[in-house]
Design a protein around this motif. Sequence first.
Motif, short mmCIF file in Angstrom:
data_model
loop_
_atom_site.label_atom_id
_atom_site.label_comp_id
_atom_site.label_asym_id
_atom_site.label_seq_id
_atom_site.Cartn_x
_atom_site.Cartn_y
_atom_site.Cartn_z
N ASP A 182 0.82 -1.07 -0.04
CA ASP A 182 -0.05 0.07 -0.02
C ASP A 182 0.76 1.17 -0.02
O ASP A 182 0.85 2.20 -0.62
CB ASP A 182 -1.01 0.13 1.27
CG ASP A 182 -1.74 -1.18 1.44
OD1 ASP A 182 -2.09 -1.88 0.33
OD2 ASP A 182 -2.32 -1.19 2.22
N ALA A 183 1.99 1.34 0.79
CA ALA A 183 2.92 2.39 0.80
C ALA A 183 3.62 2.56 -0.41
O ALA A 183 3.78 3.62 -0.96
CB ALA A 183 3.69 2.28 2.27
N VAL A 184 4.03 1.45 -0.88
CA VAL A 184 4.87 1.63 -2.22
C VAL A 184 3.86 2.16 -3.22
O VAL A 184 4.34 2.81 -4.07
CB VAL A 184 5.40 0.03 -2.67
CG1 VAL A 184 6.08 0.09 -3.93
CG2 VAL A 184 6.58 -0.25 -1.39
N ALA A 185 2.89 1.70 -3.33
CA ALA A 185 1.94 2.20 -4.39
C ALA A 185 1.59 3.62 -4.17
O ALA A 185 1.40 4.41 -5.35
CB ALA A 185 0.47 1.47 -4.55
N ALA A 186 1.46 4.18 -3.08
CA ALA A 186 1.23 5.50 -2.99
C ALA A 186 2.26 6.34 -3.20
O ALA A 186 2.06 7.30 -3.91
CB ALA A 186 0.93 5.70 -1.52
N TYR A 187 3.73 5.88 -3.11
CA TYR A 187 4.92 6.75 -3.66
C TYR A 187 4.88 6.84 -5.14
O TYR A 187 5.03 7.89 -5.63
CB TYR A 187 6.17 5.82 -3.09
CG TYR A 187 6.22 6.13 -1.66
CD1 TYR A 187 5.95 7.10 -0.68
CD2 TYR A 187 6.86 4.86 -1.13
CE1 TYR A 187 6.11 6.98 0.70
CE2 TYR A 187 7.05 4.81 0.41
CZ TYR A 187 6.82 5.98 1.23
OH TYR A 187 6.96 5.84 2.41
N LEU A 188 4.43 5.57 -5.76
CA LEU A 188 4.42 5.68 -7.17
C LEU A 188 3.15 6.56 -7.99
O LEU A 188 3.38 7.25 -8.78
CB LEU A 188 4.07 4.22 -7.75
CG LEU A 188 5.37 3.29 -7.40
CD1 LEU A 188 5.01 1.84 -7.66
CD2 LEU A 188 6.57 3.74 -8.04
N VAL A 189 1.99 6.61 -7.08
CA VAL A 189 1.07 7.68 -7.67
C VAL A 189 1.44 9.10 -7.49
O VAL A 189 1.30 9.75 -8.19
CB VAL A 189 -0.33 7.35 -6.51
CG1 VAL A 189 -1.04 8.31 -6.69
CG2 VAL A 189 -0.92 6.15 -6.80
N VAL A 190 2.24 9.32 -6.37
CA VAL A 190 2.66 10.66 -6.00
C VAL A 190 3.85 10.92 -7.21
O VAL A 190 3.68 12.01 -7.82
CB VAL A 190 3.20 10.90 -4.69
CG1 VAL A 190 4.07 12.09 -4.58
CG2 VAL A 190 2.10 10.73 -3.74
N GLY A 191 4.78 9.85 -7.49
CA GLY A 191 5.63 9.81 -8.61
C GLY A 191 4.94 10.31 -9.89
O GLY A 191 5.55 11.22 -10.61
N VAL A 192 4.03 9.67 -10.13
CA VAL A 192 3.21 9.95 -11.46
C VAL A 192 2.78 11.51 -11.53
O VAL A 192 2.95 12.08 -12.50
CB VAL A 192 2.04 8.97 -11.77
CG1 VAL A 192 1.46 9.57 -13.01
CG2 VAL A 192 2.53 7.41 -11.98
#
Length: 293
Positions: A182-192
């Motif tokens: 969940d945390a890793v996915a959140a970082y990727l959303v922010v990165g996009v």
Amino acid sequence: MRATARGWTAVWLVVLALVQAAAFLAVWRVAVYTEVGQWVDTVALTGNRIGHDTIDGPVNRILNAMSVVSLLAATAMIGFIALIRGRIALAVTATLLIAGANVSTQLLKYGLNRPDFGLDPERAAVGNSLPSGHTTVAASVAIALMLVLPRKVRAAGAFIGAGYAAAAGVATLSAGWHRPSDAVAAYLVVGVWAALAGLLLLVTQREQAEVAPGDAHRIAALVLGVGGVLALIACGLALAWLIELRGTGPQELSRRPLFIGYAGSAAGIAGTMAVVMALVLTVVHRLVPRVKG
């Protein structure tokens, strides 16, 4: 001083957005839609009970500091910093980055489905929890703040912001609020969203905008990137060892594999945030040039 290469910068940002979006899809499919992915997540989440009493206080303080009110206050502060620097487009873009990332996370969390493989009956009723809302708040504020800071303190802001966002992501795991994916996915959303924000800044940038080679913060970006990659490698090695035990239920594992699952996942969380911040730091001097034109 030289004119910014806006064409190549735009290509770089598009590549970043696509790569991080692809990484998000991969994390989602593996962690949510495969038994082994759910098993690893559950092992890491079960392992958070090791030392829980010791870190419970700091973890709760970190997470309780994140609320709608604090997010609005942080967004207002970031916008104010950009405005006093005379960067109206930057203030608007930073605000859109924070808003877009957090709204996207909530839509994804409630829109995505999570099949029940019977590996985590205690949390089966909760359903999907990917991406983490608290982690998105921390990461979006950290990256937006780094964008609006003056170049002299930008590298320091990147390190502090990455550390804060990584701590928030690990805290959600330690508190049992979220699975590591969940945390890793959140970082990727922010990165996009950071890449999309960069494209918007390029569109609003004047033709005469210039950048000095010394504004690139290459060493800081390299340190963040290498540190993040090393943490991800450590995570991969830990999970590779752990998967050999996948025939055993998470609740039946001994202390050692539970700790390895938790520590390895924490390294993966921190490593992902460091890499995302490093990627943004490599290009921010072109998005917010010293001379606006």
